[in-house]
Write a protein that holds these residues in place. Structure first.
Motif, short mmCIF file in Angstrom:
data_model
loop_
_atom_site.label_atom_id
_atom_site.label_comp_id
_atom_site.label_asym_id
_atom_site.label_seq_id
_atom_site.Cartn_x
_atom_site.Cartn_y
_atom_site.Cartn_z
N LYS A 22 -3.74 -8.79 8.48
CA LYS A 22 -4.28 -8.58 7.14
C LYS A 22 -3.51 -7.45 6.46
CE LYS A 22 -8.50 -7.44 4.68
NZ LYS A 22 -9.93 -7.18 4.79
N GLY A 23 -3.06 -7.69 5.24
CA GLY A 23 -2.30 -6.70 4.49
C GLY A 23 -0.80 -6.85 4.60
N SER A 24 -0.31 -7.59 5.61
CA SER A 24 1.13 -7.81 5.77
C SER A 24 1.65 -8.64 4.60
CB SER A 24 1.43 -8.57 7.07
OG SER A 24 1.02 -7.85 8.18
N SER A 25 2.89 -8.37 4.20
CA SER A 25 3.50 -9.20 3.16
C SER A 25 4.30 -10.31 3.83
CB SER A 25 4.39 -8.36 2.24
OG SER A 25 5.40 -7.74 2.97
N ALA A 26 4.36 -11.46 3.16
CA ALA A 26 5.07 -12.61 3.71
C ALA A 26 5.56 -13.50 2.57
CB ALA A 26 4.17 -13.40 4.64
N LEU A 27 6.68 -14.16 2.84
CA LEU A 27 7.22 -15.18 1.94
C LEU A 27 6.94 -16.52 2.59
CD1 LEU A 27 9.15 -15.72 -0.61
CD2 LEU A 27 10.84 -16.19 1.14
N ILE A 28 6.24 -17.38 1.89
CA ILE A 28 5.84 -18.68 2.42
C ILE A 28 6.55 -19.76 1.61
CG2 ILE A 28 3.89 -20.19 2.96
CD1 ILE A 28 3.60 -17.40 4.22
N GLU A 29 7.21 -20.68 2.31
CA GLU A 29 7.78 -21.87 1.67
C GLU A 29 7.13 -23.08 2.29
OE1 GLU A 29 12.08 -22.10 1.09
OE2 GLU A 29 12.18 -20.05 1.89
N GLY A 30 6.72 -24.02 1.46
CA GLY A 30 6.07 -25.21 2.00
C GLY A 30 5.71 -26.19 0.92
N ARG A 31 4.61 -26.91 1.15
CA ARG A 31 4.16 -27.94 0.21
C ARG A 31 2.65 -27.84 0.04
NH1 ARG A 31 1.99 -31.89 3.58
NH2 ARG A 31 2.69 -31.68 5.73
N MET A 32 2.16 -28.33 -1.09
CA MET A 32 0.72 -28.36 -1.35
C MET A 32 0.13 -29.61 -0.73
SD MET A 32 -0.04 -25.70 -3.19
CE MET A 32 -1.60 -26.08 -3.92
N GLN A 33 -1.06 -29.44 -0.18
CA GLN A 33 -1.76 -30.59 0.40
C GLN A 33 -3.25 -30.41 0.18
OE1 GLN A 33 -0.64 -32.12 4.37
NE2 GLN A 33 -2.73 -31.62 4.95
N THR A 34 -3.92 -31.48 -0.21
CA THR A 34 -5.37 -31.45 -0.39
C THR A 34 -6.01 -32.34 0.65
OG1 THR A 34 -5.10 -31.08 -2.76
CG2 THR A 34 -7.25 -31.85 -2.01
N GLN A 66 8.55 -16.15 6.28
CA GLN A 66 9.38 -14.96 6.48
C GLN A 66 8.48 -13.75 6.37
OE1 GLN A 66 12.70 -14.67 3.86
NE2 GLN A 66 13.55 -16.64 4.46
N PHE A 67 8.58 -12.86 7.35
CA PHE A 67 7.75 -11.67 7.35
C PHE A 67 8.35 -10.66 6.38
CE2 PHE A 67 5.97 -14.02 10.43
CZ PHE A 67 6.41 -13.88 11.73
N GLY A 68 7.50 -10.04 5.57
CA GLY A 68 7.94 -9.03 4.63
C GLY A 68 8.10 -7.68 5.29
N SER A 69 8.44 -6.70 4.48
CA SER A 69 8.62 -5.35 5.02
C SER A 69 7.28 -4.79 5.46
CB SER A 69 9.26 -4.45 3.97
OG SER A 69 8.42 -4.38 2.84
N ARG A 70 7.35 -3.96 6.50
CA ARG A 70 6.14 -3.34 7.01
C ARG A 70 5.94 -1.99 6.36
NH1 ARG A 70 4.03 -4.94 12.11
NH2 ARG A 70 5.09 -6.76 12.90
N ALA A 71 4.68 -1.62 6.17
CA ALA A 71 4.37 -0.29 5.67
C ALA A 71 4.64 0.71 6.77
CB ALA A 71 2.91 -0.22 5.22
N SER A 72 4.93 1.96 6.41
CA SER A 72 5.21 2.96 7.44
C SER A 72 3.98 3.20 8.28
CB SER A 72 5.66 4.26 6.78
OG SER A 72 4.63 4.77 5.97
N GLY A 73 4.21 3.36 9.58
CA GLY A 73 3.11 3.63 10.50
C GLY A 73 2.51 2.41 11.11
N SER A 74 2.99 1.21 10.77
CA SER A 74 2.42 -0.01 11.33
C SER A 74 3.32 -0.54 12.41
CB SER A 74 2.23 -1.07 10.24
OG SER A 74 3.47 -1.46 9.72
N GLY A 75 3.34 -0.10 13.55
CA GLY A 75 4.17 -0.43 14.70
C GLY A 75 4.99 -1.69 14.61
N GLY A 76 5.66 -2.02 15.68
CA GLY A 76 6.42 -3.24 15.75
C GLY A 76 7.89 -3.07 15.51
N GLY A 77 8.31 -2.07 14.80
CA GLY A 77 9.72 -1.88 14.51
C GLY A 77 10.23 -0.61 15.12
N PRO A 78 11.51 -0.32 14.91
CA PRO A 78 12.06 0.91 15.45
C PRO A 78 11.42 2.12 14.79
CG PRO A 78 13.69 -0.21 14.10
CD PRO A 78 12.50 -1.11 14.21
N SER A 79 11.26 3.17 15.54
CA SER A 79 10.63 4.37 15.03
C SER A 79 11.57 5.12 14.11
CB SER A 79 10.23 5.27 16.20
OG SER A 79 9.74 6.50 15.71
N THR A 80 11.02 5.63 13.01
CA THR A 80 11.80 6.46 12.11
C THR A 80 11.34 7.90 12.18
OG1 THR A 80 10.30 5.95 10.30
CG2 THR A 80 12.27 4.56 10.52
N ASN A 81 10.64 8.23 13.24
CA ASN A 81 10.12 9.57 13.41
C ASN A 81 11.26 10.53 13.70
OD1 ASN A 81 8.75 11.85 14.11
ND2 ASN A 81 7.37 10.86 15.58
#
Length: 150
Positions: free
Chosen positions: A67-79, A101-116
Motif C-alpha cells: 500500500k502506497g507504492s507507486s507502479a506503472l500498469i499496462e494492460g487492458r480493461m475487462q468487465t 513496473q515498480f515505481g521509485s520507493r520512498a526513503s526508509g522503505s527497505g528493499g533497495g541499497p542503503s543510502t545511509n
C-alpha cells in the motif's frame, strides 16, 4: 483497441491467491489523479482502479508492492459479471495487467541499497591514500583499437 496505461499509488496491499490450475493471481487497487480546472485554480480529482495480475508478475507484485507504492500498469480493461440471489446481477470493471513496473520507493522503505551515510563510514578502510580511492584502475598494457569488436 483495448489498451490501458496507469501510473499511480496502490490503495491496498496486493492479495495473492492460487488458481485451481496452479497459477497465481494478485489483485490490488491503484489510485490516479486527474487535474481539472475549477474557476481560477487547478484541483486533483482522484480515480480508483481495480487491477488483476496473473502468473509470475502476480507473485513479484505481491512480494515487492505494498500500500502506497507507486507502479506503472499496462494492460487492458475487462468487465466481469456475476449474479447473486441478494443483489442480482453485478458488474466489476478492472484492469488486467500485462506488465507491472515498480515505481521509485520512498526513503526508509527497505528493499533497495542503503543510502545511509553511516554505512559508508563503517566500511573497512583501504591502505591506499585518499587521493586515488575513487580513481579507476586501468590495465597496464596498451589497448589496440583493432582488437575492439565494434
Amino acid at each position: 483497441m483495448n489498451k490501458v496505461i496507469l501510473y499511480g499509488n496502490l490503495t491496498r496491499d496486493p492479495e495473492l491467491k492460487s488458481l485451481p490450475g496452479g497459477g497465481q493471481v494478485a489483485t490490488f487497487g491503484v489510485a490516479t489523479n486527474r487535474r481539472v480546472k475549477k474557476g481560477e485554480t487547478w484541483e486533483d480529482v482522484p480515480e480508483f482502479h481495480n487491477v488483476v495480475v496473473f502468473g509470475r508478475q502476480a507473485e513479484t507484485s505481491a512480494q515487492y508492492l505494498k500500500k502506497g507504492s507507486s507502479a506503472l500498469i499496462e494492460g487492458r480493461m475487462q468487465t466481469r459479471s456475476w449474479e447473486t440471489p441478494e443483489k442480482g446481477k453485478q458488474y466489476r470493471t478492472e484492469v488486467v495487467a500485462e506488465r507491472v513496473q515498480f515505481g521509485s520507493r520512498a526513503s526508509g522503505s527497505g528493499g533497495g541499497p542503503s543510502t545511509n551515510s553511516n554505512a559508508a563510514s563503517s566500511a573497512p578502510q583501504s591502505s591506499k591514500s585518499d587521493v586515488g580511492d575513487d580513481a579507476i584502475d586501468y590495465p597496464a598494457e596498451d589497448i589496440n583499437p583493432d582488437d575492439i569488436p565494434f
